[in-house]
Scaffold this motif. Structure first.
Motif, PDB file in Angstrom:
ATOM      1  N   ASP A  36       0.861  -1.188   0.000  1.00 32.08           N
ATOM      2  CA  ASP A  36       0.000   0.000   0.000  1.00 32.08           C
ATOM      3  C   ASP A  36       0.897   1.237   0.000  1.00 32.08           C
ATOM      4  N   ALA A  37       1.272   1.670  -1.206  1.00 31.21           N
ATOM      5  CA  ALA A  37       2.238   2.771  -1.345  1.00 31.21           C
ATOM      6  C   ALA A  37       1.721   4.057  -0.720  1.00 31.21           C
ATOM      7  N   GLN A  38       0.419   4.301  -0.826  1.00 27.78           N
ATOM      8  CA  GLN A  38      -0.158   5.535  -0.278  1.00 27.78           C
ATOM      9  C   GLN A  38      -0.064   5.553   1.250  1.00 27.78           C
ATOM     10  N   ALA A  39      -0.419   4.422   1.882  1.00 27.24           N
ATOM     11  CA  ALA A  39      -0.334   4.336   3.344  1.00 27.24           C
ATOM     12  C   ALA A  39       1.117   4.404   3.807  1.00 27.24           C
ATOM     13  N   ASP A  40       2.024   3.806   3.008  1.00 29.84           N
ATOM     14  CA  ASP A  40       3.438   3.840   3.356  1.00 29.84           C
ATOM     15  C   ASP A  40       3.964   5.276   3.331  1.00 29.84           C
ATOM     16  N   LYS A  41       3.576   6.022   2.305  1.00 27.49           N
ATOM     17  CA  LYS A  41       4.016   7.418   2.202  1.00 27.49           C
ATOM     18  C   LYS A  41       3.433   8.258   3.334  1.00 27.49           C
ATOM     19  N   LYS A  42       2.194   7.963   3.711  1.00 26.26           N
ATOM     20  CA  LYS A  42       1.585   8.692   4.824  1.00 26.26           C
ATOM     21  C   LYS A  42       2.352   8.443   6.121  1.00 26.26           C
ATOM     22  N   ALA A  43       2.812   7.197   6.301  1.00 24.79           N
ATOM     23  CA  ALA A  43       3.579   6.875   7.510  1.00 24.79           C
ATOM     24  C   ALA A  43       4.883   7.662   7.541  1.00 24.79           C
ATOM     25  N   GLU A  44       5.582   7.729   6.393  1.00 27.74           N
ATOM     26  CA  GLU A  44       6.822   8.511   6.354  1.00 27.74           C
ATOM     27  C   GLU A  44       6.543   9.984   6.604  1.00 27.74           C
ATOM     28  N   ASN A  45       5.484  10.508   5.995  1.00 24.66           N
ATOM     29  CA  ASN A  45       5.141  11.920   6.201  1.00 24.66           C
ATOM     30  C   ASN A  45       4.819  12.203   7.668  1.00 24.66           C
ATOM     31  N   THR A  46       4.132  11.261   8.306  1.00 24.14           N
ATOM     32  CA  THR A  46       3.812  11.430   9.735  1.00 24.14           C
ATOM     33  C   THR A  46       5.088  11.505  10.563  1.00 24.14           C
ATOM     34  N   LEU A  47       6.029  10.613  10.275  1.00 23.76           N
ATOM     35  CA  LEU A  47       7.299  10.629  11.008  1.00 23.76           C
ATOM     36  C   LEU A  47       8.058  11.925  10.741  1.00 23.76           C
ATOM     37  N   ALA A  48       8.011  12.421   9.511  1.00 24.29           N
ATOM     38  CA  ALA A  48       8.668  13.691   9.173  1.00 24.29           C
ATOM     39  C   ALA A  48       8.037  14.850   9.948  1.00 24.29           C
ATOM     40  N   GLU A  49       6.702  14.870  10.012  1.00 22.13           N
ATOM     41  CA  GLU A  49       6.015  15.936  10.743  1.00 22.13           C
ATOM     42  C   GLU A  49       6.399  15.916  12.222  1.00 22.13           C
ATOM     43  N   ILE A  50       6.488  14.721  12.791  1.00 20.88           N
ATOM     44  CA  ILE A  50       6.863  14.591  14.206  1.00 20.88           C
ATOM     45  C   ILE A  50       8.306  15.055  14.412  1.00 20.88           C
ATOM     46  N   ALA A  51       9.195  14.678  13.479  1.00 20.22           N
ATOM     47  CA  ALA A  51      10.599  15.100  13.587  1.00 20.22           C
ATOM     48  C   ALA A  51      10.724  16.622  13.531  1.00 20.22           C
ATOM     49  N   HIS A  52       9.979  17.237  12.637  1.00 17.79           N
ATOM     50  CA  HIS A  52       9.999  18.712  12.563  1.00 17.79           C
ATOM     51  C   HIS A  52       9.448  19.320  13.851  1.00 17.79           C
ATOM     52  N   ALA A  53       8.411  18.703  14.402  1.00 15.05           N
ATOM     53  CA  ALA A  53       7.773  19.236  15.608  1.00 15.05           C
ATOM     54  C   ALA A  53       8.711  19.235  16.807  1.00 15.05           C
ATOM     55  N   VAL A  54       9.692  18.310  16.827  1.00 13.64           N
ATOM     56  CA  VAL A  54      10.611  18.250  17.970  1.00 13.64           C
ATOM     57  C   VAL A  54      11.912  19.023  17.702  1.00 13.64           C
ATOM     58  N   GLY A  55      11.946  19.789  16.593  1.00 10.85           N
ATOM     59  CA  GLY A  55      13.076  20.689  16.378  1.00 10.85           C
ATOM     60  C   GLY A  55      14.092  20.260  15.338  1.00 10.85           C
ATOM     61  N   LEU A  56      13.806  19.218  14.586  1.00 11.54           N
ATOM     62  CA  LEU A  56      14.705  18.828  13.489  1.00 11.54           C
ATOM     63  C   LEU A  56      14.249  19.546  12.223  1.00 11.54           C
ATOM     64  N   LYS A  57      15.020  20.557  11.828  1.00  9.76           N
ATOM     65  CA  LYS A  57      14.599  21.410  10.706  1.00  9.76           C
ATOM     66  C   LYS A  57      14.848  20.749   9.358  1.00  9.76           C
ATOM     67  N   ASP A  58      16.016  20.118   9.203  1.00  9.50           N
ATOM     68  CA  ASP A  58      16.376  19.458   7.939  1.00  9.50           C
ATOM     69  C   ASP A  58      16.476  17.966   8.183  1.00  9.50           C
ATOM     70  N   ILE A  59      15.663  17.201   7.474  1.00 10.80           N
ATOM     71  CA  ILE A  59      15.710  15.756   7.658  1.00 10.80           C
ATOM     72  C   ILE A  59      15.777  15.040   6.317  1.00 10.80           C
ATOM     73  N   ALA A  60      16.345  13.864   6.345  1.00  9.59           N
ATOM     74  CA  ALA A  60      16.346  12.956   5.204  1.00  9.59           C
ATOM     75  C   ALA A  60      16.037  11.576   5.748  1.00  9.59           C
ATOM     76  N   PHE A  61      15.599  10.698   4.864  1.00  7.79           N
ATOM     77  CA  PHE A  61      15.313   9.320   5.269  1.00  7.79           C
ATOM     78  C   PHE A  61      16.268   8.365   4.580  1.00  7.79           C
ATOM     79  N   GLN A  62      16.565   7.279   5.249  1.00 10.62           N
ATOM     80  CA  GLN A  62      17.352   6.205   4.643  1.00 10.62           C
ATOM     81  C   GLN A  62      16.740   4.875   5.065  1.00 10.62           C
ATOM     82  N   TYR A  63      16.669   3.945   4.110  1.00 11.23           N
ATOM     83  CA  TYR A  63      16.198   2.603   4.453  1.00 11.23           C
ATOM     84  C   TYR A  63      17.139   1.990   5.483  1.00 11.23           C
TER      85      TYR A  63
END
Length: 418
Positions: free
Chosen positions: A133-160
């Motif tokens: 489910d690519a859409q749900a997977d992308k939503k999960a990554e976006n959620t984690l990104a939003e949480i990371a920004h909320a705790v003060g991480l301004k620039d983020i990248a993801f890696q498998y």
């Protein structure tokens, strides 16, 4: 900002780490009691609203303090529950806020250990938060990104995560190797087929070196769950009969066997349902144990006994579980064949995922030089046996089960952010 240091953050289902790569120094930062791992656990104290994390949270829970234990927080990502809330001390706590509290604490501890603030980070992620489910997977990554920004991480990248583990292994080798990374974490099994060498490690872009990556939403907490359902929950009544001849309803047992739904068993609705089942049960002794467990709010305690038995059965032919908290004086002996039988179907799915990965990459199993095992559940014997059978020519290398990903993310943070 260009000179600001960047860290790697491995927010794991069972354990979390943070890394900062500096020449000549260990990448992983000490997060609790000098240890580089912080168990992904939160305990909310009922009496004084104090919140404890990691091993301290587990200690407080096992000591019998009144409160609420939350574990396997990462499992919420990619599920409908992430937009829901839970009740803590009579107040509604959104699950997003819960994750932000833990990740914020993880960041705070990393900064304290480094004596350095971090506003840039590479975050690890499974190859699939959600299967198929690519859409749900992308939503999960976006959620984690939003949480990371909320705790003060301004620039983020993801890696498998398995690719991060590959980078950690690459820092230890002296010649080129074709490596299959096998990362069996708490919530997912992830794989990467990567060409690694000291020369390739110098490249800023590694896309061409990654032949394939894949994963499946099966991990150590699933092994716990199915071992519990097969061997432990029957002692509480699962599979037994009602006077009507029907089987006892199974919903409460599945909730108890699943880390992130254990707290649902403590609701008034669940207690009423269990009491009704007990009245109609043929084997009331087993339902008495279940009622004792709920009364004592001992679901997480029992899950920890199952987890400990799983770990023991990875090294020994049998393990003895103490059931004394819910059935005084009683123990339960589990055997390796019980464990293998409980997780056989799961391990088969993991093995088929590896076969599909090799096929997609157009690589024969005999071509692989090394299998690099990492992740807390990578030592499960049945899983090791099945993967080794697929790759008989490859040598097996043990990574740091809880640290390879965090160390690799720290290396990748240097590559991505300088």
């Amino acid at each position: 900002m260009s000179g600001a240091p960047a860290c790697g953050i491995d927010f794991g289902t069972s354990n979390s780490t943070a890394g900062w790569s500096r020449p000549g120094l260990p990448a992983l930062l000490p997060l609790e009691g000098g240890k580089p791992t912080l168990p992904s656990v939160v305990f909310f104290h009922a009496e004084d609203e104090h919140v404890s994390y990691g091993r301290a949270a587990l200690t407080d829970y096992l000591a019998g303090y009144e409160g609420r234990l939350m574990r396997s927080l990462k499992s919420l990502l990619g599920t409908a529950m992430i937009d829901d809330h839970t009740e803590v001390a009579g107040r509604a706590l959104p699950f997003r806020v819960l994750l932000a509290q833990f990740i914020g604490e993880l960041k705070h501890r990393a900064e304290k250990a480094a004596d350095q603030s971090f506003s840039r980070a590479v975050l690890g992620r499974p190859v699939f938060f959600v299967d198929d489910d690519a859409q749900a997977d992308k939503k999960a990554e976006n959620t984690l990104a939003e949480i990371a920004h909320a705790v003060g991480l301004k620039d983020i990248a993801f890696q498998y995560e398995p690719i991060a583990a590959a980078f950690d292994y690459e820092s230890q080798i002296r010649r080129e190797e074709l490596v299959l990374v096998v990362d069996i974490g708490g919530g997912t099994s992830d794989f990467a087929l990567v060409r690694l060498s000291p020369e390739r490690a110098k490249k800023a872009e590694r896309r061409d070196d990654i032949l394939a990556s894949g994963g499946v939403h099966i991990g150590g907490t699933d092994f716990d769950k199915y071992l519990s359902l097969a061997s432990v929950m029957p002692t509480l009544g699962l599979g037994s009969r009602l006077a009507s001849g029907l089987e006892v309803p199974s919903a409460q047992y599945f909730n108890l066997a699943t880390w992130h739904t254990i707290n649902q068993v403590y609701s008034k609705k669940s207690w009423t349902q269990i009491s009704d089942i007990r009245r109609g049960a043929v084997d009331k002794d087993k339902l008495d144990r279940l009622q004792n467990l709920v009364r004592e709010r001992a679901g997480h305690w029992l899950a920890m006994q199952v987890e400990a038995a799983k770990i023991a059965l990875s090294d020994a032919p049998q393990a003895v579980m103490d059931l004394g908290r819910i059935a005084p004086g009683e123990t339960l002996t589990l055997h390796r064949p019980d464990f293998d039988g409980a997780i056989g179907e799961l391990v088969g799915t993991v093995s088929r995922t590896v076969v599909a990965l090799l096929k997609d990459a157009g690589v024969n199993g005999d071509d692989i030089d090394t299998v690099f095992f990492t992740g807390g559940s990578s030592g499960v014997p049945l899983l090791r046996e099945q993967i080794s059978a697929l790759l008989p020519q490859a040598r097996s290398v043990e990574g740091d089960r809880f640290g390879s990903i965090g160390a690799g993310l720290a290396l990748d943070a240097v590559r991505k952010f300088g």
